[in-house]
Structure formats: structure tokens, C-alpha cells
Design a protein around this motif. Sequence first.
Motif, short mmCIF file in Angstrom:
data_model
loop_
_atom_site.label_atom_id
_atom_site.label_comp_id
_atom_site.label_asym_id
_atom_site.label_seq_id
_atom_site.Cartn_x
_atom_site.Cartn_y
_atom_site.Cartn_z
N ILE A 146 -5.91 1.96 -4.06
CA ILE A 146 -5.35 2.46 -2.80
C ILE A 146 -6.43 2.52 -1.72
O ILE A 146 -6.20 2.14 -0.56
CB ILE A 146 -4.72 3.85 -3.02
CG1 ILE A 146 -3.47 3.72 -3.89
CG2 ILE A 146 -4.39 4.52 -1.68
CD1 ILE A 146 -2.85 5.05 -4.28
N ALA A 147 -7.62 2.99 -2.09
CA ALA A 147 -8.72 3.07 -1.12
C ALA A 147 -9.10 1.68 -0.62
O ALA A 147 -9.33 1.47 0.58
CB ALA A 147 -9.92 3.75 -1.77
N SER A 148 -9.17 0.73 -1.56
CA SER A 148 -9.53 -0.65 -1.19
C SER A 148 -8.48 -1.26 -0.26
O SER A 148 -8.81 -1.88 0.76
CB SER A 148 -9.67 -1.49 -2.46
OG SER A 148 -9.87 -2.85 -2.13
N LEU A 170 0.83 -1.20 0.00
CA LEU A 170 0.00 0.00 0.00
C LEU A 170 0.87 1.26 0.00
O LEU A 170 0.59 2.22 -0.73
CB LEU A 170 -0.93 0.00 1.22
CG LEU A 170 -1.76 1.26 1.44
CD1 LEU A 170 -2.68 1.51 0.25
CD2 LEU A 170 -2.58 1.13 2.74
N ARG A 171 1.91 1.24 0.81
CA ARG A 171 2.79 2.41 0.86
C ARG A 171 3.49 2.63 -0.48
O ARG A 171 3.70 3.80 -0.90
CB ARG A 171 3.84 2.24 1.98
CG ARG A 171 3.24 2.16 3.38
CD ARG A 171 2.46 3.40 3.75
NE ARG A 171 1.77 3.24 5.03
CZ ARG A 171 0.47 3.14 5.19
NH1 ARG A 171 -0.33 3.18 4.10
NH2 ARG A 171 -0.07 2.99 6.37
N LEU A 172 3.85 1.55 -1.18
CA LEU A 172 4.45 1.71 -2.51
C LEU A 172 3.45 2.32 -3.50
O LEU A 172 3.80 3.20 -4.29
CB LEU A 172 4.92 0.34 -3.04
CG LEU A 172 6.18 -0.24 -2.38
CD1 LEU A 172 6.46 -1.64 -2.92
CD2 LEU A 172 7.38 0.68 -2.60
N MET A 173 2.20 1.83 -3.43
CA MET A 173 1.18 2.40 -4.31
C MET A 173 0.94 3.87 -3.99
O MET A 173 0.77 4.70 -4.89
CB MET A 173 -0.13 1.61 -4.18
CG MET A 173 -0.12 0.27 -4.90
SD MET A 173 -1.74 -0.54 -4.93
CE MET A 173 -1.90 -1.05 -3.23
N GLU A 174 0.93 4.21 -2.71
CA GLU A 174 0.74 5.60 -2.31
C GLU A 174 1.92 6.46 -2.79
O GLU A 174 1.73 7.61 -3.22
CB GLU A 174 0.61 5.69 -0.79
CG GLU A 174 -0.70 5.13 -0.26
CD GLU A 174 -0.76 5.10 1.26
OE1 GLU A 174 -1.86 5.03 1.82
OE2 GLU A 174 0.32 5.13 1.89
#
Length: 235
Positions: free
Chosen positions: A125-127, A57-61
Amino acid sequence: MTKQTVLGRVAQLARANINALLDQAEDPQKMLDQLIRDYTNNIAEAEQAVATTIGNLRLMEQDHREDVDAAEEWGVKALAASRKADGLRAGGQTADADRFDNLAKVALGRQLQSEKEAKAAEPTIASQTEVVEKLKSGLDQMRTKLGELKAKRDELVARAKSAQAQNQMMDAVKNIDVLDPTSELSRFEDKVRREEARAMGKQELAASSLDAQFEQLDALGDSAEVEARLAALKG
């Protein structure tokens, strides 16, 4: 273990009704020990899966932030190229103006692409953020449940030890119950009473023998008196 499996497992264990499980168990302490092992293992697995999910998730963010920043940067470049083209065109430098306008278009195209990539990543990201929050919440509940399990186990062990101590005490009390004919004290008392009775019998027998001797002595005295009186008559 996939995050979906972890999420389902965490939710299932977090909702588990410990008291209901114990009521159905033949050996509650064994069940508690097994549950503690299961929870400990599942918490460790879930923590690894959650850490991986959070990392992704942090990578996607981070990628999303870079796309947003890139879109802003390309927008600034497009504006600068457009203003440069306007200045050149105002000065009659049409060819150079067209070149900078083309650069502005390229920058706007890059801006549009970055915005699309950023927007496309937002639902994922939300999911993933929702999944991570659920996993964190489930982990917290599992840790709380694990604490409850350990407290239950300690309580159960303490109760078992207390019951064992009470049974031992009752057994000890039973052994010294004077009203119980099978108790050690009762048997010892019977033995003492038999010894006392035998001593009384010996005393009574000795007394009987002594009385008999005195009776014989009295009889001898009477006989001597009779002889004496007979002699007096004759004299």
C-alpha cells in the motif's frame, strides 16, 4: 501500458526541455504540433493508468481496513469468551469454561491472522501510494507543459503571421520607392517626363516655325522699303 512504463514516460515528458527541442527543429511549428499531439495522447493514457492504479490502491486500502477491523472484532470476541470462561470456571463449570476458553483461542487465532494480513499489505500500500503520488505529480507537470506548448505554438504562429505581414508591407513600400528605378512609380514618372519632353519639343518646333514666318514678313517689309526708296530717287 504498465504503471512503470507510464511513470517513466510521464517523468520523461515532464522533464522535456521545450526550448532545446525547438532550437534543434527544422520546422518549430510542426514540432510543436507533434509535441502537443504526443503530450495529449500520453496524458490520456497516463490518466487511464493512474485511474487503474488508484482503483487498485483503494481496493487494497479497503481490504487492509477490513483486516484491521476484523482483528479488532476478533479481539473483542476473544476477550468476551475468556471472561465468560473465567465466570464459568469460578462457578465450578469447568467443561463449559474450557469450551469458552477454546472459543477465545480460536478468536485470538483469527485475530492474529487478520493482523498478519493487514501488516503484509502495508508495504505494498505504501509503495502504491508513492507511485500514485508520483503519477499525479507527473500528470500535473505534463498538463502544465502542455499548456506551455500550446502557448509557444500560438506565440510562434503569431510571430510568423507578423513576419509575413511585415514582409508584405516592405514589398509594398518597395514598389512605391521613388528612388528605386525599377519601381512602378519611377517607371510612370519616366513616362510622364517623356510625354512632357515631347510636348516641349512640339512647342519649340511650333515657335521656331512662327519665328521663321515673322522673319519672312520682316524680309518682305525691307524689300518693299527698298523699292519705295528707289522709286523716290528716280522721281
